[in-house]
Design an enzyme around this catalytic site. Structure first.
Site, PDB file in Angstrom:
ATOM      1  CG  HIS A  14      -1.969  -0.997   1.059  1.00 24.23           C
ATOM      2  ND1 HIS A  14      -3.380  -0.683   0.417  1.00 24.23           N
ATOM      3  CD2 HIS A  14      -2.136  -2.255   1.556  1.00 24.23           C
ATOM      4  CE1 HIS A  14      -3.836  -1.988   0.657  1.00 24.23           C
ATOM      5  NE2 HIS A  14      -3.145  -2.869   1.180  1.00 24.23           N
ATOM      6  CG  ASN A  60      -7.939  -4.111   1.222  1.00 23.95           C
ATOM      7  OD1 ASN A  60      -7.266  -3.121   1.372  1.00 23.95           O
ATOM      8  ND2 ASN A  60      -7.613  -5.255   1.282  1.00 23.95           N
ATOM      9  CE1 TYR A  88      -2.252  -2.288   8.231  1.00 24.58           C
ATOM     10  CE2 TYR A  88      -2.409  -4.424   9.166  1.00 24.58           C
ATOM     11  CZ  TYR A  88      -2.640  -3.685   8.262  1.00 24.58           C
ATOM     12  OH  TYR A  88      -3.155  -4.065   6.883  1.00 24.58           O
TER      13      TYR A  88
HETATM   14 FE1  HDD Z   1      -2.528  -4.570   5.336  1.00 24.25          FE
HETATM   15  C1  HDD Z   1      -1.040  -1.798   4.889  1.00 24.25           C
HETATM   16  C2  HDD Z   1      -5.422  -3.383   4.387  1.00 24.25           C
HETATM   17  C3  HDD Z   1      -3.909  -7.877   5.450  1.00 24.25           C
HETATM   18  C4  HDD Z   1       0.265  -5.677   6.844  1.00 24.25           C
HETATM   19  N1  HDD Z   1      -3.208  -2.772   4.622  1.00 24.25           N
HETATM   20  C5  HDD Z   1      -2.500  -1.713   4.745  1.00 24.25           C
HETATM   21  C6  HDD Z   1      -3.301  -0.631   4.051  1.00 24.25           C
HETATM   22  C7  HDD Z   1      -4.505  -1.267   3.938  1.00 24.25           C
HETATM   23  C8  HDD Z   1      -4.490  -2.595   4.459  1.00 24.25           C
HETATM   24  C9  HDD Z   1      -5.666  -0.454   3.561  1.00 24.25           C
HETATM   25  C10 HDD Z   1      -2.739   0.609   3.867  1.00 24.25           C
HETATM   26  C11 HDD Z   1      -2.778   1.547   5.167  1.00 24.25           C
HETATM   27  C12 HDD Z   1      -2.479   3.209   4.950  1.00 24.25           C
HETATM   28  O1  HDD Z   1      -3.205   3.714   3.816  1.00 24.25           O
HETATM   29  O2  HDD Z   1      -1.414   3.463   5.375  1.00 24.25           O
HETATM   30  N2  HDD Z   1      -4.227  -5.605   4.823  1.00 24.25           N
HETATM   31  C13 HDD Z   1      -5.411  -4.902   4.470  1.00 24.25           C
HETATM   32  C14 HDD Z   1      -6.606  -5.684   4.757  1.00 24.25           C
HETATM   33  C15 HDD Z   1      -6.091  -7.006   4.886  1.00 24.25           C
HETATM   34  C16 HDD Z   1      -4.501  -6.835   5.092  1.00 24.25           C
HETATM   35  C17 HDD Z   1      -7.792  -5.345   4.455  1.00 24.25           C
HETATM   36  C18 HDD Z   1      -6.829  -8.260   5.075  1.00 24.25           C
HETATM   37  C19 HDD Z   1      -7.908  -8.287   5.452  1.00 24.25           C
HETATM   38  N3  HDD Z   1      -1.993  -6.395   6.121  1.00 24.25           N
HETATM   39  C20 HDD Z   1      -2.717  -7.679   6.111  1.00 24.25           C
HETATM   40  C21 HDD Z   1      -1.872  -8.675   6.763  1.00 24.25           C
HETATM   41  C22 HDD Z   1      -0.623  -8.214   6.919  1.00 24.25           C
HETATM   42  C23 HDD Z   1      -0.728  -6.805   6.812  1.00 24.25           C
HETATM   43  C24 HDD Z   1      -2.457 -10.100   6.782  1.00 24.25           C
HETATM   44  C25 HDD Z   1       0.484  -8.862   7.713  1.00 24.25           C
HETATM   45  C26 HDD Z   1       0.482  -9.875   8.606  1.00 24.25           C
HETATM   46  N4  HDD Z   1      -0.769  -3.857   5.888  1.00 24.25           N
HETATM   47  C27 HDD Z   1       0.244  -4.745   6.334  1.00 24.25           C
HETATM   48  C28 HDD Z   1       1.482  -3.604   6.707  1.00 24.25           C
HETATM   49  C29 HDD Z   1       0.909  -2.414   6.213  1.00 24.25           C
HETATM   50  C30 HDD Z   1      -0.489  -2.463   5.529  1.00 24.25           C
HETATM   51  C31 HDD Z   1       2.743  -4.287   6.306  1.00 24.25           C
HETATM   52  C32 HDD Z   1       2.006  -1.628   5.263  1.00 24.25           C
HETATM   53  C33 HDD Z   1       2.088  -0.422   5.496  1.00 24.25           C
HETATM   54  C34 HDD Z   1       1.345  -0.296   6.953  1.00 24.25           C
HETATM   55  O3  HDD Z   1       0.786  -1.286   7.306  1.00 24.25           O
HETATM   56  O4  HDD Z   1       1.340   0.816   7.720  1.00 24.25           O
HETATM   57  O5  HDD Z   1       1.531  -3.612   8.150  1.00 24.25           O
END
Ligand code: HDD
Length: 755
Positions: free
Chosen positions: A128, A201, A415
């Site tokens: 993202h 999402n 996160y």
């Molecule tokens: Fe995630 C970012 C949505 C599963 C780990 N995720 C991130 C963002 C969104 C989502 C909207 C952007 C936030 C922003 O605008 O800063 N992610 C989801 C949804 C998931 C999902 C709806 C499942 C239902 N995500 C998911 C899993 C993991 C992550 C299973 C890790 C185990 N997601 C992350 C992250 C991010 C992220 C690596 C990247 C940057 C951040 O968090 O701040 O931690």
């Protein structure tokens, strides 16, 4: 001793730390402060927080806006200084020993400037990375206290400030907006009881069922590690290799290959909390819940050829669209809906509500609207707000709780962990865009970039020296829903998780014919780009389990025989779902307006100026965004002698950035346009992408010059082409507006495309 203590001086502005109450030892829940706890505010667009200065928000602003004033910087009429506030004499030349000599090391002005620049970038989000943000508010339609004590739903009309970030998931920070991808829809609610992040999402299901697999799916879809290609695209071997070996991904793939993954606008897509959450009311009663955002602008998508071209022609297409709509006062609005159900109901479902690859059909549990999100202010500074905002699924407030969805539990770890690297330490909650409006008081201290200056010598609990403050509040604070858990420590999944195809099939059978065709096209496009034949075959073998026609059409498109189906992972009897119209973008109740639709009106010297002005006014009146598009900037003469000002040119705004076009006619004008091959390309693309076309008078000549058929392939009239005499302009404009509200005429599609 107590008497002596009574005599000590105290700081009247911090009564709890130094005042009389400091003498009352902490007694936990029973502690009754002399000032009542902050209660939910009753004023709109305001919450109870001392961070709000005089507390009266400026007209049209929300509470968060006022609180950000303290960090806003304004350079108007200010002299240039260093970061230490020293006035700078010259911003042009560094300090040299002689004009042709070396730069002196002592030039702190130059070195400070360059050093700061050298460190301007922070790591981009690991997923993202590409996103766009906006401020706004959430307004509750009703008092939801029966269901939840969550602050934003305390009473009808209550407004809570929010910051929203939309994103793509796969591409890097500068990647194109219109990639085929899931979109993030992350909302931070600055509530009276702290920040609540609904990190959603635009697709209600997820790729995988266990966080252990998240690094794998993210690695597989990101550019391949040896050569860092392709950018912002799943159309490559590593993604489909992983996908074809992970049947749990199938439902998500159906959504990803559908038009959901190429939205027309962030303003026109749904959002889904994905996981099942819990709602808890003041009596402690617990219900299960899924969160849905529904755009009040309607749900619309691009077509793939258009999205693909926009990757090059306007990489900022969605960012620009969001920004411009808000600047123009066309505030994007979304309704928050809930699907609420009980544990007993959940036990009767043919799927596990902890499985994030499953949705709850709206026919089974209806979605009821509970409030509205309005985005009414663009950020002041992209980096400070959109880039530094840190969302986290574990930011929840009293009245909401997690379930054991493994993905949700894994996210709760991921996160905050990623923010520590990305934002440089554990104090990212103090960055203004992340700071809650609710008061923050605890004994967490120090760390990189600490902003707050915590006073006093007490940084522990229990304490008597600070009167036990800050004190815990027992049931008045966040309380988890009680749940008894018994089980063996083990790695594995419930058996229902292994039904990987029933809901993928549900999605497929719920789509209209053009939507099905687009899904087949998308699979074919992606798998054609895959170089390894075995991956293509394995993928089609998985899809045989979804639907035979889908697999057959795809196999034909890839020039392979339909392989035998992949084995099923479960022997449980599988549910047979009836189609769910809510899953089809085209079947969802449409919104009939044409607000914010971009319409190109072609002009050239000699064009019918009266017709142009009439169409322009009618479109503006309906809230659309008409633009006079010419071959060059400047004025063009018109038939009635009133000159027209060209607003933009075909060169900078090609066909794909418009929702519709108008060919106004007029003798010389239409002829001049007809001789320009770019205009002809423009018209052909508008047609191929299903967009409405209005031709007045001999403007219709442009359509014939472009080889546009007058009827649909089935012989019926094309409802998206309105061609009339200028005398009937009012009637024509009315029909054109209807066509625009319908968005696209997919009945034009043939395989291969005729135009
Ligand atoms: Fe995630 C970012 C949505 C599963 C780990 N995720 C991130 C963002 C969104 C989502 C909207 C952007 C936030 C922003 O605008 O800063 N992610 C989801 C949804 C998931 C999902 C709806 C499942 C239902 N995500 C998911 C899993 C993991 C992550 C299973 C890790 C185990 N997601 C992350 C992250 C991010 C992220 C690596 C990247 C940057 C951040 O968090 O701040 O931690």
């Amino acid at each position: 001793d107590a008497d002596l203590a009574d005599e000590r001086p105290f700081n009247a502005t911090k009564p709890l730390e130094y005042g009389a109450e400091a003498l009352t030892p902490h007694t936990g829940e029973s502690y009754a402060p002399s000032t009542p706890l902050a209660t939910a505010s009753t004023s709109t667009e305001n919450i109870a927080s001392s961070k709000l200065g005089d507390g009266i928000p400026r007209l049209g602003d929300n509470a968060l806006n006022s609180s950000l004033d303290r960090v806003r910087a304004d350079d108007t009429e200010q002299r240039l200084t260093t970061n230490q506030g020293i006035p700078v004499s010259s911003n042009q030349d560094s300090l040299k020993i002689g004009l042709r000599g070396p730069i002196a090391l002592e030039d702190f002005v130059m070195r400070e400037k360059i050093t700061h620049f050298d460190h301007e970038r922070i790591p981009e989000r690991v997923v993202h990375a590409r996103g766009s943000g906006a401020h706004g508010y959430f307004e509750s339609y009703q008092d939801l206290c029966q269901l939840t004590r969550a602050a934003p739903f305390a009473y009808a009309g209550k407004r809570t400030p929010v910051f929203v970030r939309f994103s793509t998931a796969t591409g890097e920070r500068g990647s194109p907006d219109t990639a085929r991808d899931v979109r993030g829809f992350a909302v931070k609610f600055y509530t009276d009881e702290g920040n609540w992040d609904l990190v959603a999402n635009n697709i209600p299901v997820f790729f995988i069922q266990d966080p252990m697999k998240f690094p794998d799916v993210a690695h597989a879809v990101k550019p391949e590690p040896h050569h860092a290609m392709p950018q912002a695209s799943s159309a490559h071997d590593t993604f489909w290799d992983f996908a074809s070996l992970s049947p749990e991904i199938t439902h998500m793939l159906m959504w990803l290959m559908s038009d959901r993954a190429i939205p027309r606008s962030y303003r026109m897509m749904q959002g889904f909390g994905v996981h099942t959450f819990k709602l808890i009311n003041t009596s402690g009663e617990v219900r299960l819940c899924k969160f849905h955002w529904t755009p009040l602008q309607g749900t619309h998508s691009l077509v793939w050829d258009e999205a693909f071209k926009l990757r090059g022609l306007d990489t900022d297409f969605h960012r620009r669209d969001l920004w411009e709509a808000i600047e123009a006062g066309n505030f994007p609005e979304y309704e928050l809906g809930l699907q609420v159900f009980t544990e007993t109901q959940a036990e009767s479902f043919p799927f596990d509500i902890l499985d994030p690859t499953k949705l709850i059909p709206e026919e089974l549990i209806p979605v009821f609207p509970v409030g509205k999100l309005v985005l009414n202010r663009n950020p002041d500074n992209f980096f400070a707000e959109t880039e530094q905002v840190a969302f986290c699924t574990q930011h929840i407030i009293p009245g909401i709780d997690f379930t054991n969805d493994p993905i949700l539990q894994g996210r709760n770890h991921s996160y905050p962990d990623t923010q520590i690297t990305r934002l440089g330490g554990p104090n990212f909650h103090e960055i203004p865009i992340n700071a809650p409006l609710a008061e923050v008081h605890n004994n967490q201290r120090e760390g990189f970039h600490r902003q707050s200056i915590n006073r006093g010598r007490v940084n522990y609990e229990p304490n008597s020296l600070a009167g036990g403050c800050p004190f815990q509040v027992g049931r008045a604070g966040f309380v988890s829903a009680p749940e008894s858990v018994v089980g063996n420590k083990m790695r594995g999944k419930p058996e229902l998780f292994a039904d990987h195809y029933s809901q993928a099939r549900l999605f497929w059978i719920s789509q209209s014919a053009p939507e099905k065709a687009h899904i087949i096209d998308a699979f074919r496009y992606e798998l054609t780009r895959v170089e390894t034949l075995a991956i293509r075959i394995r993928m089609v073998a998985g899809l045989v389990n979804v639907d035979a026609t889908l697999a057959h059409a795809l196999a034909c498109g890839l020039g392979i025989a339909v392989p035998p189906p992949l084995p099923l992972a479960t022997s449980l009897p599988l549910p047979n779902y009836a189609p769910s119209p809510a899953l089809s973008l085209l079947s969802r109740p449409g919104v009939t307006g044409i607000r914010t639709r971009q319409v190109a009106i072609f002009v050239a010297p000699g064009v019918d100026g009266a017709a142009v002005r009439a169409v322009y006014a009618a479109l503006l009146d309906a809230g659309a965004v008409p633009r006079l598009v010419g071959q060059r900037l400047g004025q063009v003469s018109s038939l009635d002698g009133v000159p027209l000002h060209v607003e933009t040119t075909i060169e900078v705004t090609p066909s794909v950035v418009y929702d519709a076009m108008v060919a106004p006619g007029g003798d010389d004008g239409a002829i001049a346009l007809g001789r320009d091959a770019r205009v002809i390309d423009f018209v052909r693309e508008q047609y191929r992408h299903g967009k409405p076309i209005l031709a007045l008078g001999n403007g219709a000549g442009l359509l014939s010059a472009a080889g546009i058929p007058t009827t649909l392939p089935d012989g019926c009239d094309d409802p998206g082409i309105v061609s009339m005499d200028p005398a009937l302009a009012t009637l024509a404009i009315g029909q054109f507006r209807q066509a625009l509200a319908r968005h696209r005429t997919f009945e034009r599609d043939t395989e291969p495309p005729a135009v």
